[in-house]
Design a protein around this motif. Structure first.
Motif, PDB file in Angstrom:
ATOM      1  N   GLN A 189     -13.743  22.860 -25.522  1.00 13.07           N
ATOM      2  CA  GLN A 189     -15.111  22.795 -26.290  1.00 13.07           C
ATOM      3  C   GLN A 189     -15.400  21.466 -26.747  1.00 13.07           C
ATOM      4  OE1 GLN A 189     -14.896  25.999 -29.125  1.00 13.07           O
ATOM      5  NE2 GLN A 189     -15.236  27.618 -27.556  1.00 13.07           N
ATOM      6  N   GLY A 190     -14.100  20.702 -27.355  1.00 17.84           N
ATOM      7  CA  GLY A 190     -14.278  19.462 -27.924  1.00 17.84           C
ATOM      8  C   GLY A 190     -14.635  18.474 -27.204  1.00 17.84           C
ATOM      9  N   LEU A 191     -14.111  18.817 -25.831  1.00 12.99           N
ATOM     10  CA  LEU A 191     -14.292  17.593 -24.660  1.00 12.99           C
ATOM     11  C   LEU A 191     -15.688  17.792 -24.072  1.00 12.99           C
ATOM     12  CD1 LEU A 191     -11.063  17.568 -22.998  1.00 12.99           C
ATOM     13  CD2 LEU A 191     -11.872  15.868 -24.270  1.00 12.99           C
ATOM     14  N   GLY A 192     -16.370  19.112 -24.288  1.00 18.93           N
ATOM     15  CA  GLY A 192     -17.571  19.430 -23.761  1.00 18.93           C
ATOM     16  C   GLY A 192     -17.344  19.832 -22.397  1.00 18.93           C
ATOM     17  N   ALA A 193     -16.333  20.256 -21.695  1.00 17.26           N
ATOM     18  CA  ALA A 193     -16.001  20.559 -20.428  1.00 17.26           C
ATOM     19  C   ALA A 193     -16.429  21.809 -20.180  1.00 17.26           C
ATOM     20  CB  ALA A 193     -14.559  20.301 -20.260  1.00 17.26           C
ATOM     21  N   ASP A 194     -17.155  21.909 -19.111  1.00 19.50           N
ATOM     22  CA  ASP A 194     -17.514  23.349 -18.690  1.00 19.50           C
ATOM     23  C   ASP A 194     -17.361  23.571 -17.278  1.00 19.50           C
ATOM     24  OD1 ASP A 194     -19.521  21.884 -17.623  1.00 19.50           O
ATOM     25  OD2 ASP A 194     -21.136  22.756 -18.521  1.00 19.50           O
ATOM     26  N   HIS A 195     -16.513  22.509 -16.726  1.00 13.37           N
ATOM     27  CA  HIS A 195     -16.057  22.728 -15.325  1.00 13.37           C
ATOM     28  C   HIS A 195     -14.564  22.023 -15.022  1.00 13.37           C
ATOM     29  CE1 HIS A 195     -15.741  20.618 -10.958  1.00 13.37           C
ATOM     30  NE2 HIS A 195     -15.570  21.870 -11.017  1.00 13.37           N
ATOM     31  N   LEU A 196     -13.827  22.782 -14.443  1.00 14.67           N
ATOM     32  CA  LEU A 196     -12.415  22.429 -14.514  1.00 14.67           C
ATOM     33  C   LEU A 196     -11.804  22.057 -12.932  1.00 14.67           C
ATOM     34  CD1 LEU A 196     -10.879  24.915 -17.073  1.00 14.67           C
ATOM     35  CD2 LEU A 196     -11.525  22.474 -17.656  1.00 14.67           C
ATOM     36  N   LEU A 197     -11.256  21.011 -12.843  1.00 15.67           N
ATOM     37  CA  LEU A 197     -10.561  20.594 -11.583  1.00 15.67           C
ATOM     38  C   LEU A 197      -9.257  21.041 -11.833  1.00 15.67           C
ATOM     39  CD1 LEU A 197     -11.950  17.025 -10.596  1.00 15.67           C
ATOM     40  CD2 LEU A 197     -12.506  19.286  -9.321  1.00 15.67           C
TER      41      LEU A 197
ATOM     42  N   SER B 210      -3.550  32.829 -13.144  1.00 10.76           N
ATOM     43  CA  SER B 210      -3.962  33.419 -14.410  1.00 10.76           C
ATOM     44  C   SER B 210      -4.944  32.598 -15.216  1.00 10.76           C
ATOM     45  CB  SER B 210      -2.417  33.877 -15.273  1.00 10.76           C
ATOM     46  OG  SER B 210      -1.790  34.534 -14.391  1.00 10.76           O
ATOM     47  N   THR B 211      -4.585  31.269 -15.100  1.00  7.00           N
ATOM     48  CA  THR B 211      -5.333  30.328 -15.919  1.00  7.00           C
ATOM     49  C   THR B 211      -6.845  30.332 -15.211  1.00  7.00           C
ATOM     50  OG1 THR B 211      -3.639  28.813 -16.663  1.00  7.00           O
ATOM     51  CG2 THR B 211      -5.667  27.891 -16.702  1.00  7.00           C
ATOM     52  N   VAL B 212      -7.025  30.198 -13.920  1.00  9.34           N
ATOM     53  CA  VAL B 212      -8.227  30.160 -13.146  1.00  9.34           C
ATOM     54  C   VAL B 212      -9.045  31.438 -13.502  1.00  9.34           C
ATOM     55  CG1 VAL B 212      -9.257  30.339 -11.244  1.00  9.34           C
ATOM     56  CG2 VAL B 212      -7.632  28.478 -11.450  1.00  9.34           C
ATOM     57  N   ARG B 213      -8.451  32.564 -13.492  1.00  7.73           N
ATOM     58  CA  ARG B 213      -9.136  33.918 -13.825  1.00  7.73           C
ATOM     59  C   ARG B 213      -9.594  34.022 -15.130  1.00  7.73           C
ATOM     60  NH1 ARG B 213      -8.631  37.577  -9.570  1.00  7.73           N
ATOM     61  NH2 ARG B 213      -6.989  37.098  -8.120  1.00  7.73           N
ATOM     62  N   ASP B 214      -8.564  33.443 -16.154  1.00  4.16           N
ATOM     63  CA  ASP B 214      -9.145  33.446 -17.645  1.00  4.16           C
ATOM     64  C   ASP B 214     -10.143  32.570 -17.723  1.00  4.16           C
ATOM     65  OD1 ASP B 214      -7.486  35.573 -18.477  1.00  4.16           O
ATOM     66  OD2 ASP B 214      -6.180  34.123 -19.720  1.00  4.16           O
ATOM     67  N   ALA B 215     -10.393  31.369 -17.231  1.00  5.57           N
ATOM     68  CA  ALA B 215     -11.431  30.399 -17.247  1.00  5.57           C
ATOM     69  C   ALA B 215     -12.734  31.046 -16.679  1.00  5.57           C
ATOM     70  CB  ALA B 215     -11.317  29.189 -16.362  1.00  5.57           C
ATOM     71  N   HIS B 216     -12.437  31.702 -15.654  1.00  5.56           N
ATOM     72  CA  HIS B 216     -13.827  32.662 -15.172  1.00  5.56           C
ATOM     73  C   HIS B 216     -14.348  33.680 -16.139  1.00  5.56           C
ATOM     74  CE1 HIS B 216     -16.268  34.729 -12.196  1.00  5.56           C
ATOM     75  NE2 HIS B 216     -15.761  35.609 -12.552  1.00  5.56           N
ATOM     76  N   VAL B 217     -13.515  34.261 -16.798  1.00  8.50           N
ATOM     77  CA  VAL B 217     -13.877  35.507 -17.859  1.00  8.50           C
ATOM     78  C   VAL B 217     -14.572  34.475 -18.851  1.00  8.50           C
ATOM     79  CG1 VAL B 217     -13.024  36.760 -19.687  1.00  8.50           C
ATOM     80  CG2 VAL B 217     -12.164  37.009 -17.202  1.00  8.50           C
ATOM     81  N   ARG B 218     -14.073  33.496 -19.378  1.00  8.83           N
ATOM     82  CA  ARG B 218     -14.763  32.543 -20.201  1.00  8.83           C
ATOM     83  C   ARG B 218     -16.108  31.784 -20.070  1.00  8.83           C
ATOM     84  NH1 ARG B 218      -9.757  33.575 -21.397  1.00  8.83           N
ATOM     85  NH2 ARG B 218      -8.960  33.482 -23.663  1.00  8.83           N
ATOM     86  N   GLY B 219     -16.252  31.977 -18.539  1.00 14.61           N
ATOM     87  CA  GLY B 219     -17.654  31.331 -18.120  1.00 14.61           C
ATOM     88  C   GLY B 219     -17.597  29.887 -17.762  1.00 14.61           C
ATOM     89  N   LEU B 220     -16.218  29.458 -17.733  1.00 16.68           N
ATOM     90  CA  LEU B 220     -15.990  28.020 -17.256  1.00 16.68           C
ATOM     91  C   LEU B 220     -15.850  27.981 -15.564  1.00 16.68           C
ATOM     92  CD1 LEU B 220     -13.168  27.334 -19.548  1.00 16.68           C
ATOM     93  CD2 LEU B 220     -15.650  26.408 -19.519  1.00 16.68           C
ATOM     94  N   ALA B 221     -16.823  27.070 -15.202  1.00 16.02           N
ATOM     95  CA  ALA B 221     -16.698  26.951 -13.714  1.00 16.02           C
ATOM     96  C   ALA B 221     -15.330  26.400 -13.323  1.00 16.02           C
ATOM     97  CB  ALA B 221     -17.850  26.130 -13.053  1.00 16.02           C
ATOM     98  N   THR B 222     -14.740  26.714 -12.180  1.00 21.03           N
ATOM     99  CA  THR B 222     -13.526  25.904 -11.762  1.00 21.03           C
ATOM    100  C   THR B 222     -13.584  25.401 -10.314  1.00 21.03           C
ATOM    101  OG1 THR B 222     -12.546  27.843 -11.291  1.00 21.03           O
ATOM    102  CG2 THR B 222     -12.146  27.086 -13.506  1.00 21.03           C
ATOM    103  N   THR B 223     -12.803  24.244 -10.048  1.00 23.77           N
ATOM    104  CA  THR B 223     -12.432  23.993  -8.891  1.00 23.77           C
ATOM    105  C   THR B 223     -11.006  24.050  -8.666  1.00 23.77           C
ATOM    106  OG1 THR B 223     -14.706  22.773  -8.390  1.00 23.77           O
ATOM    107  CG2 THR B 223     -12.937  22.100  -6.856  1.00 23.77           C
ATOM    108  N   LEU B 224     -10.537  24.802  -7.649  1.00 21.89           N
ATOM    109  CA  LEU B 224      -8.908  24.745  -7.529  1.00 21.89           C
ATOM    110  C   LEU B 224      -8.774  23.941  -6.293  1.00 21.89           C
ATOM    111  CD1 LEU B 224      -6.223  25.928  -8.371  1.00 21.89           C
ATOM    112  CD2 LEU B 224      -6.756  27.902  -6.931  1.00 21.89           C
ATOM    113  N   LEU B 225      -7.698  22.981  -6.580  1.00 17.45           N
ATOM    114  CA  LEU B 225      -7.266  22.046  -5.457  1.00 17.45           C
ATOM    115  C   LEU B 225      -6.326  22.668  -4.756  1.00 17.45           C
ATOM    116  CD1 LEU B 225      -7.420  18.592  -7.448  1.00 17.45           C
ATOM    117  CD2 LEU B 225      -9.406  20.120  -6.315  1.00 17.45           C
TER     118      LEU B 225
END
Length: 197
Positions: A123-131, A143-158
């Motif tokens: 939140q402090g970084l203003g990040a709403d998308h994670l690589l 587990s982290t990717v699923r939890d990010a999804h629950v929190r409304g964060l977009a993710t791109t898994l490499l």
């Protein structure tokens, strides 16, 4: 979208031959290849001023008592002991090929969000998308990717920026995560970072 790179558990105690897992004879070529594969992604992130957050598994040291290790983990990994994954020790650190991260977050469970300050940091970084890159695909990464999804964060898994102790588990996990994340590669992420995505 504002992007941050999130590294999961890419630490000496997991990946280095003299780390806790290396001393126990645990590892494989897929895991060993990750630092060299992920490093160019971090170079591209730094060039694009995209923050890098490293979530690092942590075992809590307790003065005069054994370290605080979850019962299920102690049963699975009885070789873990005093000093392993302890903050301030080399084993806890991000591997040299990837260091330094802009922010380090201690994690005590599979998910980097569970009982940590990760959400507050993002939140402090203003990040709403994670690589996302890291280990193991079917544990901390999933587990982290699923939890990010629950929190409304977009993710791109490499997909090639992650690995597991078992290739079949890695592949099956990637298939199972398609509903909650976008899959890409390290090369794809480098291209997107260079393009300002």
């Amino acid at each position: 979208m504002s992007t941050a790179v999130l590294l999961i558990d890419l630490q000496h105690d997991f990946l280095s031959p003299d780390g806790a897992y290396g001393r126990a004879g645990l590892g494989n070529a897929d895991l060993a290849a990750l630092p060299a594969r992920v490093a160019p992604v971090l170079d591209a992130a730094r060039a694009a001023a995209v923050p890098i957050v490293s979530a690092q598994f942590t075992i809590v040291a307790r003065r005069g008592r054994p370290p605080q290790i979850a019962e299920h983990l102690h049963a699975l990994r009885p070789f873990l002991g005093p000093g392993d994954f302890e903050p301030g020790r080399r084993g806890h650190d991000l591997v040299d090929a990837l260091a330094p991260a802009d922010v380090v977050v201690e994690k005590v469970a599979f998910s980097a969000f569970h009982q940590s300050r990760l959400e507050w940091v993002l939140q402090g970084l203003g990040a709403d998308h994670l690589l996302v890159a890291g280990i193991v695909t079917n544990g901390g990464v999933a587990s982290t990717v699923r939890d990010a999804h629950v929190r409304g964060l977009a993710t791109t898994l490499l997909a090639d920026g992650c690995a597991a102790f078992d290739r079949e588990a890695h592949d099956a996990t990637l298939r199972s995560l398609r509903g909650v994340t976008r899959l890409s590669t390290c090369a794809g992420a480098i291209g997107e970072l260079a393009a300002g995505a």
